[in-house]
Design a protein around this motif. Structure first.
Motif, PDB file in Angstrom:
ATOM      1  N   VAL A  11       0.871  -1.178   0.000  1.00  0.00           N
ATOM      2  CA  VAL A  11       0.000   0.000   0.000  1.00  0.00           C
ATOM      3  C   VAL A  11       0.903   1.221   0.000  1.00  0.00           C
ATOM      4  O   VAL A  11       2.043   1.145   0.460  1.00  0.00           O
ATOM      5  CB  VAL A  11      -0.921   0.021   1.253  1.00  0.00           C
ATOM      6  N   PRO A  12       0.434   2.347  -0.533  1.00  0.00           N
ATOM      7  CA  PRO A  12       1.330   3.510  -0.667  1.00  0.00           C
ATOM      8  C   PRO A  12       1.552   4.257   0.643  1.00  0.00           C
ATOM      9  O   PRO A  12       1.360   5.454   0.720  1.00  0.00           O
ATOM     10  CB  PRO A  12       0.621   4.385  -1.705  1.00  0.00           C
ATOM     11  N   LEU A  13       1.965   3.545   1.669  1.00  0.00           N
ATOM     12  CA  LEU A  13       2.199   4.180   2.971  1.00  0.00           C
ATOM     13  C   LEU A  13       3.621   3.891   3.411  1.00  0.00           C
ATOM     14  O   LEU A  13       4.189   2.874   3.042  1.00  0.00           O
ATOM     15  CB  LEU A  13       1.229   3.634   4.008  1.00  0.00           C
ATOM     16  N   ARG A  14       4.164   4.805   4.195  1.00  0.00           N
ATOM     17  CA  ARG A  14       5.571   4.648   4.532  1.00  0.00           C
ATOM     18  C   ARG A  14       5.796   3.883   5.822  1.00  0.00           C
ATOM     19  O   ARG A  14       6.843   3.970   6.431  1.00  0.00           O
ATOM     20  CB  ARG A  14       6.250   6.021   4.555  1.00  0.00           C
ATOM     21  N   SER A  15       4.799   3.114   6.268  1.00  0.00           N
ATOM     22  CA  SER A  15       5.001   2.363   7.504  1.00  0.00           C
ATOM     23  C   SER A  15       4.673   0.888   7.293  1.00  0.00           C
ATOM     24  O   SER A  15       4.020   0.510   6.323  1.00  0.00           O
ATOM     25  CB  SER A  15       4.093   2.927   8.589  1.00  0.00           C
ATOM     26  N   THR A  16       5.135   0.073   8.242  1.00  0.00           N
ATOM     27  CA  THR A  16       4.774  -1.342   8.233  1.00  0.00           C
ATOM     28  C   THR A  16       3.583  -1.521   9.172  1.00  0.00           C
ATOM     29  O   THR A  16       3.160  -0.590   9.844  1.00  0.00           O
ATOM     30  CB  THR A  16       5.939  -2.210   8.720  1.00  0.00           C
ATOM     31  N   TYR A  75      15.181   6.301  -1.357  1.00  0.00           N
ATOM     32  CA  TYR A  75      14.319   6.818  -2.423  1.00  0.00           C
ATOM     33  C   TYR A  75      12.956   7.277  -1.895  1.00  0.00           C
ATOM     34  O   TYR A  75      12.060   7.566  -2.677  1.00  0.00           O
ATOM     35  CB  TYR A  75      14.131   5.753  -3.509  1.00  0.00           C
ATOM     36  N   LEU A  76      12.820   7.324  -0.571  1.00  0.00           N
ATOM     37  CA  LEU A  76      11.570   7.759   0.041  1.00  0.00           C
ATOM     38  C   LEU A  76      10.391   6.969  -0.523  1.00  0.00           C
ATOM     39  O   LEU A  76       9.332   7.515  -0.823  1.00  0.00           O
ATOM     40  CB  LEU A  76      11.327   9.250  -0.206  1.00  0.00           C
ATOM     41  N   ALA A  77      10.582   5.674  -0.702  1.00  0.00           N
ATOM     42  CA  ALA A  77       9.541   4.866  -1.332  1.00  0.00           C
ATOM     43  C   ALA A  77       8.743   4.142  -0.252  1.00  0.00           C
ATOM     44  O   ALA A  77       9.323   3.697   0.737  1.00  0.00           O
ATOM     45  CB  ALA A  77      10.180   3.856  -2.273  1.00  0.00           C
ATOM     46  N   PRO A  78       7.438   4.021  -0.441  1.00  0.00           N
ATOM     47  CA  PRO A  78       6.628   3.288   0.524  1.00  0.00           C
ATOM     48  C   PRO A  78       7.209   1.890   0.732  1.00  0.00           C
ATOM     49  O   PRO A  78       7.541   1.210  -0.244  1.00  0.00           O
ATOM     50  CB  PRO A  78       5.256   3.212  -0.148  1.00  0.00           C
ATOM     51  N   ILE A  79       7.312   1.503   1.987  1.00  0.00           N
ATOM     52  CA  ILE A  79       8.073   0.285   2.276  1.00  0.00           C
ATOM     53  C   ILE A  79       7.435  -0.964   1.681  1.00  0.00           C
ATOM     54  O   ILE A  79       8.119  -1.831   1.145  1.00  0.00           O
ATOM     55  CB  ILE A  79       8.315   0.162   3.793  1.00  0.00           C
ATOM     56  N   GLY A  80       6.102  -1.045   1.735  1.00  0.00           N
ATOM     57  CA  GLY A  80       5.430  -2.242   1.229  1.00  0.00           C
ATOM     58  C   GLY A  80       5.573  -2.377  -0.277  1.00  0.00           C
ATOM     59  O   GLY A  80       5.794  -3.463  -0.812  1.00  0.00           O
ATOM     60  N   GLU A  81       5.473  -1.249  -0.980  1.00  0.00           N
ATOM     61  CA  GLU A  81       5.612  -1.291  -2.434  1.00  0.00           C
ATOM     62  C   GLU A  81       7.061  -1.594  -2.828  1.00  0.00           C
ATOM     63  O   GLU A  81       7.320  -2.218  -3.849  1.00  0.00           O
ATOM     64  CB  GLU A  81       5.132   0.029  -3.051  1.00  0.00           C
ATOM     65  N   THR A  82       7.989  -1.151  -2.001  1.00  0.00           N
ATOM     66  CA  THR A  82       9.390  -1.490  -2.246  1.00  0.00           C
ATOM     67  C   THR A  82       9.600  -2.997  -2.143  1.00  0.00           C
ATOM     68  O   THR A  82      10.187  -3.618  -3.029  1.00  0.00           O
ATOM     69  CB  THR A  82      10.288  -0.792  -1.209  1.00  0.00           C
ATOM     70  N   PHE A  83       9.072  -3.579  -1.077  1.00  0.00           N
ATOM     71  CA  PHE A  83       9.293  -5.018  -0.912  1.00  0.00           C
ATOM     72  C   PHE A  83       8.524  -5.829  -1.949  1.00  0.00           C
ATOM     73  O   PHE A  83       8.973  -6.884  -2.368  1.00  0.00           O
ATOM     74  CB  PHE A  83       8.967  -5.462   0.513  1.00  0.00           C
TER      75      PHE A  83
END
Ligand code: ADP
Ligand code: ZN
Length: 840
Positions: free
Chosen positions: A12-17, A90-98
């Motif tokens: 999801v486009p959020l920066r947290s887990t 890259y300031l990327a949302p963590i979930g989308e990164t993984f």
């Protein structure tokens, strides 16, 4: 047991887990790196467990995860660390990164087969003998009972709960029994066999007229009138949409992709196939498939002195097993590939693994077959054009350790190899290494960071390194290896600049190619060698201009001129796919003086055929080749000498090695120089040098003709001299003076929305937030209308952030994103691009 919790990254486009409780049924099972299924809102979602902990605040409100997918953690620890870095940097949302790092979710999970052992049988007998201890109701008893009756079962079957246990519990317990020796487990791939796929194509020549002929079959309406009717109604009929997708947009497509793009059902396709409008065939989708592979004998090259020296250094670094980065700077045709192979050999000989990144899918074939020929089958190929099922298969082969070398494009930098000793990035300057969607990482820089994490060697290769990389090498941050000459001392091609102003003065004709280039081609045809012509613009004309009012016909959705494609009789947007019939009348002033401006590849192709009616001319661009196979067919024919003149976009510039090419012509070489982008000169220099490198690679000497209106421009001059270092010296001065990379860390922040008021309002409020960063050493420019001010109906405003200190830049961006979240600016409206590959 104390309670367990785990941190899960969700796409999801959020920066947290998100934190979930781990049910007891998973006791004793490590979860980190494994994919899990969790409840999220009203639905179930697949994420990856990143960490475990045993206490959380507010434990009562925490939900429990419901399933654990992989028996082998998909991500080893180093990759988890890498994902965190990408998300931060890259300031990327963590979930989308993984999610970008995980295998495709096709649930081609390895099915585990469990079989009961002797000691399992014995334990079950013990339990039945003492039911008061075992408890006939206990899950253990139920599962063992099931196995004693069935001998073996798969995890998929356990999920169907034949033993009356909850789905996940059955599998978890089976795993526990494996550890105790009551069961054995083995992996089987549940193979959904789809080795071929159906390809659908619009039949050549079935234009609207002939399609109208089969009107009876098409439900009584003529095709063209159905189309016009549907147009005016605002939506296209299914038939028209299929035609649109297969002709206007692309070429033959796999059935499932067509269904999705054209939003039609299978039955419509079947109907049109029966009507003779569509043609279909089956195509294999195995990654090994390659028509050139059959009679491939790898060259047995003896390294020359320069190659040897470079390779000796690389061996030393790999043997040292310490992180280091090296730039292999070798002119085109200097034999860099041979060094890559030697480096892989070094890594394998130390029991290590290697990743080779190439800038485009077509090159994975060349490189992988060389690697396979030399090191055998322990190689895997990973790229995005593989069907999910194939990619997952390759991915898990790598994860299980069945492959030691991975060849692939950008995302192969995440290949789950362990014991990594070497990462090679071929043509490291290519912008295709930059992902232009979330997470916006650069594969090359990620490779260097991964090498650091793994204590491996990163080897960046190029004839025209990026300014950043060469700067790092100069500064001693990277080792520098140089190959100054071509193999077997073949000369570099002669480059001649053609001043188009001069040409015009002399010939007073505006032909698509200059007279000098035309006569040079004629000479090659007589000599019976081959010529390549690069024109880096698709289509027939760049734009359609009204001579009455000066307006250029623009896309409805984007602020960009429409390109004229003659064969399809369409004006098309290369950004969003919008298209129109060519206009006879200016939409603005109604004047009837519409005029096509600028020649593209299609026009150059046509012109060459007119001029040389007996020559065999072929074109290579996204309009003529749409599949990997077509691409190979054209290049294969060219390699075999079945084509005299190959015209194309930058597709022709890359990598390949053709012995009989003695002439390369570059039409409109300065096209890129006009772009409002600080990399314009660098990109022009790189492209010209690359394409010049295609000439004279065999026994014949080569000549390159570069057409331009700016012959004095240093990018053109130094490319003509193929003098990288002088170009670097000059360009680096501009970068330093204007505060651009490599002297400044740069990020772009884009605010976008369909409603221009929103885009403006949000940009203003972000500008106020940015105001406070100047003091922290972050310079903010903007907001200004982005160079592409409108794209796919969205208005776009841009900020540029520059800082001498990368940490300060990262902090400012993080604060800006927090600010946007607090102001309830939608996450999708803000695009943060760190180290942008292009500002356009
Ligand atoms: P680059 O990537 O540096 O442009 P390549 O690696 O494609 O160059 O090599 C160019 C050609 O030279 C290839 O056909 C390769 O097989 C050949 N080659 C490489 N090394 C040698 C060598 N030492 N002697 C002869 N040919 C070589
Ligand atoms: Zn558009």
């Amino acid at each position: 047991m104390s309670p367990r919790y785990c941190e899960v990254a969700l796409p999801v486009p959020l920066r947290s887990t998100f934190t979930y409780a781990v049910p007891e049924s998973f006791d004793g099972e490590p979860l980190v790196g494994r994919r899990v299924v969790v409840p999220f809102g009203k639905r179930a979602m697949v994420g990856v467990a990143l960490a475990e902990c045993d206490s959380v605040p507010d434990a009562a409100r925490i939900k429990a995860l419901t399933e654990v997918i992989d028996s082998l953690p998909a991500l080893p620890p180093k990759l988890i660390e890498l994902g965190h870095w990408i998300s931060r940097y890259y300031l990327a949302p963590i979930g989308e990164t993984f999610r970008a790092m995980l295998p495709p979710e096709i649930e081609l999970r390895e099915d585990r087969t469990y079989t009961i052992t002797d000691s399992g049988h014995e334990y079950f007998r013990k339990l039945t003998a003492a039911p008061e201890i075992a408890g006939a109701e206990s899950p253990e008893f139920a599962l063992l009972k099931y196995f004693s009756e069935h001998e073996s079962s798969t995890s998929a079957r356990l999920h169907r709960r034949p033993h009356a246990l909850p789905a996940a519990a059955g599998e978890a317990l089976a795993e526990k029994f494996v550890r105790r020796g009551y069961l054995t487990a083995s992996e089987v791939l549940r193979s959904r066999k789809t080795r071929t796929q159906k390809i659908v194509a619009w039949r050549q020549g079935t234009t609207t007229a002939s399609a109208g002929g089969s009107a009876g079959i098409l439900g009584g309406r003529s095709f063209s009138s159905a189309k016009t009717a549907a147009r005016s109604a605002g939506a296209l009929a299914p038939e028209a949409r299929i035609r649109e997708v297969l002709t206007a947009e692309r070429g033959p497509l796999p059935l499932n992709i067509l269904l999705e793009r054209a939003r039609v059902s299978r039955s419509v396709v079947q109907r049109l196939e029966k009507a003779g409008l569509l043609q279909t065939w089956e195509e294999p989708i195995a990654p090994g498939e390659d028509p050139w592979d059959t009679d491939f004998i790898p060259p047995a090259n003896v390294l020359n002195a320069e190659q040897k020296v470079a390779l000796e250094d690389i061996w030393r670094w790999i043997v040292a097993s310490k992180f280091s980065t090296a730039l292999l700077h070798g002119v085109t045709g200097s034999g860099k590939t041979e060094i890559y192979l030697g480096a892989i050999e070094a890594a394998l000989s130390r029991g290590k693994t290697a990743i080779v990144l190439v800038p485009e899918i077509a090159l994975t074939l060349w490189v992988s077959r060389l690697v396979r020929a030399r090191f055998g089958d322990r190689i895997a190929v990973l790229h995005s054009a593989l069907p999910d099922i194939e990619r997952a298969r390759e991915w898990w082969r790598v994860r299980r350790g069945d492959a030691s070398v991975v060849v692939g494009t950008r995302s192969a930098v995440f290949a789950p190899l362990e014991n990594l000793g070497l990462l090679i990035v071929d043509e490291e300057q290519e912008s295709s290494y930059k992902q232009e969607e979330v997470p916006r990482y650069n594969g090359r820089d990620t490779a260097v960071y991964r090498a650091r994490l793994e204590g491996a060697v990163a080897l960046l290769g190029s004839a025209t390194p990026s300014l950043e990389t060469f700067h790092n090498a100069r500064a001693g941050k990277y080792n520098l290896l140089t190959l100054t000459s071509r193999v077997q001392n073949r000369p570099l091609a002669d480059v001649r600049i053609i001043d188009l102003r001069e040409e015009f003065r002399r010939h007073h004709r505006a032909a698509p190619i200059s007279e000098s280039l035309r006569s040079a081609i004629a000479l090659r045809l007589e000599e019976k060698t081959q010529a390549m012509v690069l024109i880096n613009r698709r289509g027939y004309s760049w734009s359609l201009l009204c001579r009455g009012c000066g307006a250029v016909v623009q896309c409805q959705n984007c602020s960009i001129a429409l390109t004229y494609h003659k064969s399809r009789q369409r004006l098309e947007c290369h950004y969003c796919g919008f298209s129109l019939r060519p206009l006879k009348q200016c939409p603005k002033c109604r004047a009837e003086y519409m005029y096509f401006v600028g020649d593209g590849a299609e026009r150059v192709d046509e012109y060459l055929r007119e001029q040389f009616p007996h020559a065999r001319v072929a074109r290579l661009d996204r309009d003529t080749v749409r599949t990997k196979r077509e691409y190979q067919q054209v290049l294969g024919a060219f390699a075999k000498g079945e084509i005299d003149i190959l015209v194309g976009t930058q597709m022709v510039a890359k990598g390949h090695d053709f012995g009989r090419v003695t002439l390369v012509g570059v039409v409109a070489a300065d096209l890129a120089l006009g772009r409002p982008d600080f990399r314009a000169a660098e990109r022009t220099f790189q492209l010209l040098t690359q394409v010049a490198g295609r000439a004279g690679r065999g026994e014949f000497a080569g000549e390159v003709l570069v057409e331009t209106y700016y012959p004095e421009h240093y990018a053109i001059q130094y490319a003509a001299q193929q003098d990288y270092v002088s170009f670097f010296e000059k360009e680096v001065q501009f970068r330093r003076a204007l505060h651009y990379p490599p002297f400044t860390a740069l990020a772009s922040v884009l605010m976008r929305d369909r409603a221009v008021e929103n885009a403006i309002r949000w940009s203003r409020s972000l500008a106020a937030c940015f105001g406070s960063f100047e003091k922290q050493g972050v310079k903010v420019l903007g907001p200004a209308a982005a160079p592409l001010a409108r794209l796919r109906r969205e208005y776009r405003f841009q900020f540029l952030l520059k800082s001498q200190r990368r940490a300060a830049l990262g902090k400012a961006l993080a604060l800006a994103l927090d600010f946007c979240a607090a102001k309830e600016i939608p996450a999708t409206a803000v695009i943060v691009d760190v180290d942008p590959a292009s500002l356009f």
